[in-house]
Design a protein around this motif. Sequence first.
Motif, PDB file in Angstrom:
ATOM      1  N   VAL A 160       8.055  -4.852   5.877  1.00  0.00           N
ATOM      2  CA  VAL A 160       7.530  -6.150   6.279  1.00  0.00           C
ATOM      3  C   VAL A 160       6.222  -5.887   7.017  1.00  0.00           C
ATOM      4  CG1 VAL A 160       7.918  -8.195   7.696  1.00  0.00           C
ATOM      5  CG2 VAL A 160       9.836  -7.156   6.451  1.00  0.00           C
ATOM      6  N   TYR A 161       5.180  -6.628   6.639  1.00  0.00           N
ATOM      7  CA  TYR A 161       3.852  -6.477   7.235  1.00  0.00           C
ATOM      8  C   TYR A 161       3.485  -7.745   7.989  1.00  0.00           C
ATOM      9  CZ  TYR A 161       3.460  -2.711   3.821  1.00  0.00           C
ATOM     10  OH  TYR A 161       3.669  -1.582   3.079  1.00  0.00           O
ATOM     11  N   ASP A 162       2.904  -7.577   9.169  1.00  0.00           N
ATOM     12  CA  ASP A 162       2.443  -8.691   9.979  1.00  0.00           C
ATOM     13  C   ASP A 162       1.009  -9.036   9.565  1.00  0.00           C
ATOM     14  OD1 ASP A 162       2.843 -10.393  12.484  1.00  0.00           O
ATOM     15  OD2 ASP A 162       0.924  -9.376  12.869  1.00  0.00           O
ATOM     16  N   LEU A 163       0.739 -10.307   9.291  1.00  0.00           N
ATOM     17  CA  LEU A 163      -0.599 -10.701   8.847  1.00  0.00           C
ATOM     18  C   LEU A 163      -1.608 -10.746   9.990  1.00  0.00           C
ATOM     19  CD1 LEU A 163       0.390 -13.398   6.217  1.00  0.00           C
ATOM     20  CD2 LEU A 163      -0.423 -11.063   5.802  1.00  0.00           C
ATOM     21  N   GLU A 164      -1.157 -10.833  11.211  1.00  0.00           N
ATOM     22  CA  GLU A 164      -2.056 -10.816  12.373  1.00  0.00           C
ATOM     23  C   GLU A 164      -2.705  -9.437  12.535  1.00  0.00           C
ATOM     24  OE1 GLU A 164      -4.163 -12.198  15.517  1.00  0.00           O
ATOM     25  OE2 GLU A 164      -2.718 -13.496  14.532  1.00  0.00           O
ATOM     26  N   THR A 165      -1.918  -8.378  12.313  1.00  0.00           N
ATOM     27  CA  THR A 165      -2.393  -7.016  12.592  1.00  0.00           C
ATOM     28  C   THR A 165      -2.453  -6.105  11.372  1.00  0.00           C
ATOM     29  OG1 THR A 165      -0.161  -6.225  13.030  1.00  0.00           O
ATOM     30  CG2 THR A 165      -1.404  -7.128  14.906  1.00  0.00           C
ATOM     31  N   ALA A 166      -1.828  -6.496  10.264  1.00  0.00           N
ATOM     32  CA  ALA A 166      -1.705  -5.698   9.044  1.00  0.00           C
ATOM     33  C   ALA A 166      -0.689  -4.567   9.187  1.00  0.00           C
ATOM     34  CB  ALA A 166      -3.049  -5.140   8.579  1.00  0.00           C
ATOM     35  N   ALA A 167      -0.046  -4.459  10.336  1.00  0.00           N
ATOM     36  CA  ALA A 167       0.888  -3.362  10.617  1.00  0.00           C
ATOM     37  C   ALA A 167       2.276  -3.639  10.028  1.00  0.00           C
ATOM     38  CB  ALA A 167       1.014  -3.158  12.125  1.00  0.00           C
ATOM     39  N   ILE A 168       3.006  -2.548   9.804  1.00  0.00           N
ATOM     40  CA  ILE A 168       4.398  -2.648   9.370  1.00  0.00           C
ATOM     41  C   ILE A 168       5.234  -3.041  10.587  1.00  0.00           C
ATOM     42  CG2 ILE A 168       6.378  -1.349   8.492  1.00  0.00           C
ATOM     43  CD1 ILE A 168       4.299   0.491   7.078  1.00  0.00           C
ATOM     44  N   THR A 169       6.043  -4.075  10.449  1.00  0.00           N
ATOM     45  CA  THR A 169       6.902  -4.505  11.553  1.00  0.00           C
ATOM     46  C   THR A 169       8.370  -4.185  11.303  1.00  0.00           C
ATOM     47  OG1 THR A 169       7.122  -6.727  10.632  1.00  0.00           O
ATOM     48  CG2 THR A 169       5.340  -6.357  12.229  1.00  0.00           C
ATOM     49  N   SER A 170       8.700  -3.856  10.053  1.00  0.00           N
ATOM     50  CA  SER A 170      10.074  -3.521   9.708  1.00  0.00           C
ATOM     51  C   SER A 170      10.052  -2.639   8.462  1.00  0.00           C
ATOM     52  CB  SER A 170      10.864  -4.806   9.437  1.00  0.00           C
ATOM     53  OG  SER A 170      12.182  -4.505   9.043  1.00  0.00           O
ATOM     54  N   GLY A 171      10.938  -1.646   8.449  1.00  0.00           N
ATOM     55  CA  GLY A 171      10.995  -0.735   7.309  1.00  0.00           C
ATOM     56  C   GLY A 171      10.431   0.621   7.669  1.00  0.00           C
ATOM     57  N   ALA A 172      10.335   1.473   6.669  1.00  0.00           N
ATOM     58  CA  ALA A 172       9.856   2.846   6.871  1.00  0.00           C
ATOM     59  C   ALA A 172       8.403   2.861   7.337  1.00  0.00           C
ATOM     60  CB  ALA A 172       9.986   3.634   5.568  1.00  0.00           C
ATOM     61  N   GLU A 173       8.035   3.940   8.020  1.00  0.00           N
ATOM     62  CA  GLU A 173       6.640   4.110   8.428  1.00  0.00           C
ATOM     63  C   GLU A 173       5.758   4.206   7.190  1.00  0.00           C
ATOM     64  OE1 GLU A 173       5.945   7.320  11.110  1.00  0.00           O
ATOM     65  OE2 GLU A 173       7.539   6.688  12.471  1.00  0.00           O
ATOM     66  N   GLY A 174       4.480   3.942   7.369  1.00  0.00           N
ATOM     67  CA  GLY A 174       3.549   4.025   6.254  1.00  0.00           C
ATOM     68  C   GLY A 174       2.203   3.425   6.620  1.00  0.00           C
ATOM     69  N   ASP A 175       1.419   3.172   5.590  1.00  0.00           N
ATOM     70  CA  ASP A 175       0.077   2.622   5.776  1.00  0.00           C
ATOM     71  C   ASP A 175       0.135   1.121   6.027  1.00  0.00           C
ATOM     72  OD1 ASP A 175      -1.138   5.085   5.306  1.00  0.00           O
ATOM     73  OD2 ASP A 175      -1.198   4.742   3.134  1.00  0.00           O
ATOM     74  N   PRO A 176      -0.815   0.596   6.820  1.00  0.00           N
ATOM     75  CA  PRO A 176      -0.909  -0.857   6.996  1.00  0.00           C
ATOM     76  C   PRO A 176      -1.464  -1.500   5.728  1.00  0.00           C
ATOM     77  CG  PRO A 176      -2.742   0.221   8.072  1.00  0.00           C
ATOM     78  CD  PRO A 176      -1.833   1.320   7.561  1.00  0.00           C
ATOM     79  N   GLN A 235       4.157 -15.748   8.484  1.00  0.00           N
ATOM     80  CA  GLN A 235       3.116 -15.006   9.181  1.00  0.00           C
ATOM     81  C   GLN A 235       3.268 -13.526   8.866  1.00  0.00           C
ATOM     82  OE1 GLN A 235       0.638 -16.678  11.240  1.00  0.00           O
ATOM     83  NE2 GLN A 235       1.575 -18.225   9.951  1.00  0.00           N
ATOM     84  N   GLN A 236       4.225 -13.243   7.982  1.00  0.00           N
ATOM     85  CA  GLN A 236       4.506 -11.885   7.545  1.00  0.00           C
ATOM     86  C   GLN A 236       4.723 -11.904   6.035  1.00  0.00           C
ATOM     87  OE1 GLN A 236       8.023 -11.041   9.883  1.00  0.00           O
ATOM     88  NE2 GLN A 236       6.790 -10.005  11.438  1.00  0.00           N
ATOM     89  N   VAL A 237       4.556 -10.718   5.422  1.00  0.00           N
ATOM     90  CA  VAL A 237       4.822 -10.577   3.994  1.00  0.00           C
ATOM     91  C   VAL A 237       5.763  -9.395   3.785  1.00  0.00           C
ATOM     92  CG1 VAL A 237       2.741 -11.706   3.099  1.00  0.00           C
ATOM     93  CG2 VAL A 237       2.638  -9.296   3.744  1.00  0.00           C
ATOM     94  N   LEU A 238       6.528  -9.461   2.698  1.00  0.00           N
ATOM     95  CA  LEU A 238       7.560  -8.480   2.389  1.00  0.00           C
ATOM     96  C   LEU A 238       7.291  -7.848   1.037  1.00  0.00           C
ATOM     97  CD1 LEU A 238      10.570  -7.316   2.602  1.00  0.00           C
ATOM     98  CD2 LEU A 238      11.225  -9.402   1.373  1.00  0.00           C
ATOM     99  N   CYS A 239       7.506  -6.531   0.950  1.00  0.00           N
ATOM    100  CA  CYS A 239       7.514  -5.847  -0.342  1.00  0.00           C
ATOM    101  C   CYS A 239       8.967  -5.795  -0.791  1.00  0.00           C
ATOM    102  CB  CYS A 239       6.940  -4.436  -0.223  1.00  0.00           C
ATOM    103  SG  CYS A 239       7.090  -3.505  -1.780  1.00  0.00           S
ATOM    104  N   PRO A 287       0.806  -1.224   0.000  1.00  0.00           N
ATOM    105  CA  PRO A 287       0.000   0.000   0.000  1.00  0.00           C
ATOM    106  C   PRO A 287       0.841   1.279   0.000  1.00  0.00           C
ATOM    107  CG  PRO A 287       0.049  -0.931   2.185  1.00  0.00           C
ATOM    108  CD  PRO A 287       0.756  -1.913   1.287  1.00  0.00           C
ATOM    109  N   ASN A 288       2.144   1.145   0.121  1.00  0.00           N
ATOM    110  CA  ASN A 288       3.003   2.316   0.249  1.00  0.00           C
ATOM    111  C   ASN A 288       3.886   2.583  -0.966  1.00  0.00           C
ATOM    112  OD1 ASN A 288       2.430   3.212   3.072  1.00  0.00           O
ATOM    113  ND2 ASN A 288       2.904   1.063   3.400  1.00  0.00           N
ATOM    114  N   CYS A 289       3.836   1.723  -1.960  1.00  0.00           N
ATOM    115  CA  CYS A 289       4.642   1.915  -3.162  1.00  0.00           C
ATOM    116  C   CYS A 289       3.783   2.500  -4.276  1.00  0.00           C
ATOM    117  CB  CYS A 289       5.252   0.592  -3.612  1.00  0.00           C
ATOM    118  SG  CYS A 289       6.551   0.015  -2.493  1.00  0.00           S
TER     119      CYS A 289
END
Length: 187
Positions: free
Chosen positions: A154-170, A144-148, A129-131
Amino acid sequence: MLKRLFLIAMVVLTALTACKENETISRRYPCRFHFYREMHPTSLMFSAYSSPGTYVFVWTKIEVDVKKGTSYRYVYVQSNDGKTPTESNLINTQIEANVPYMLGASNEMGLIVGCTNFNGPVAYDRICPNCVGVYPLQWMGNRQQVLCNNCKRVYDLETAAITSGAEGDPLMRYMVSLDNLRLTVSN
């Protein structure tokens, strides 16, 4: 009187919950997807919907048989278990042929459907969602996570939140439901 106040309170709470749910649903891209149990009863998608920690990538593709002059739509499903082969579901019934296949930003990249441990079934768009471009997310680590691969978030599938990398949208989330007839993902 007390019953009446209780009923009013329940209606208000239900409305507030529905409003909260709708606030988290992405409307950036249209999403309308139905997948029928009767035609595909053993699909990985149905077990992912109800098995906490299980997720699948879902995408569609139209393949053309030049010799026959016909085209066929397939719905592909890939499990996050890293072992199960990608499932190929031929869409060959009239009811399925009449379904609009709009899987968010791109049908060929599709959706992530699964079940969180604490919040139940979820469906996310499979693009970052951030590119600015359309970059598909890939399984990461324990799956349990996905990477762009573009921005390295890196996004966590449990919460949709970014767990690693620059700030941005879930992750972009869609409504998902399953009844006796079909699994539906929409916004």
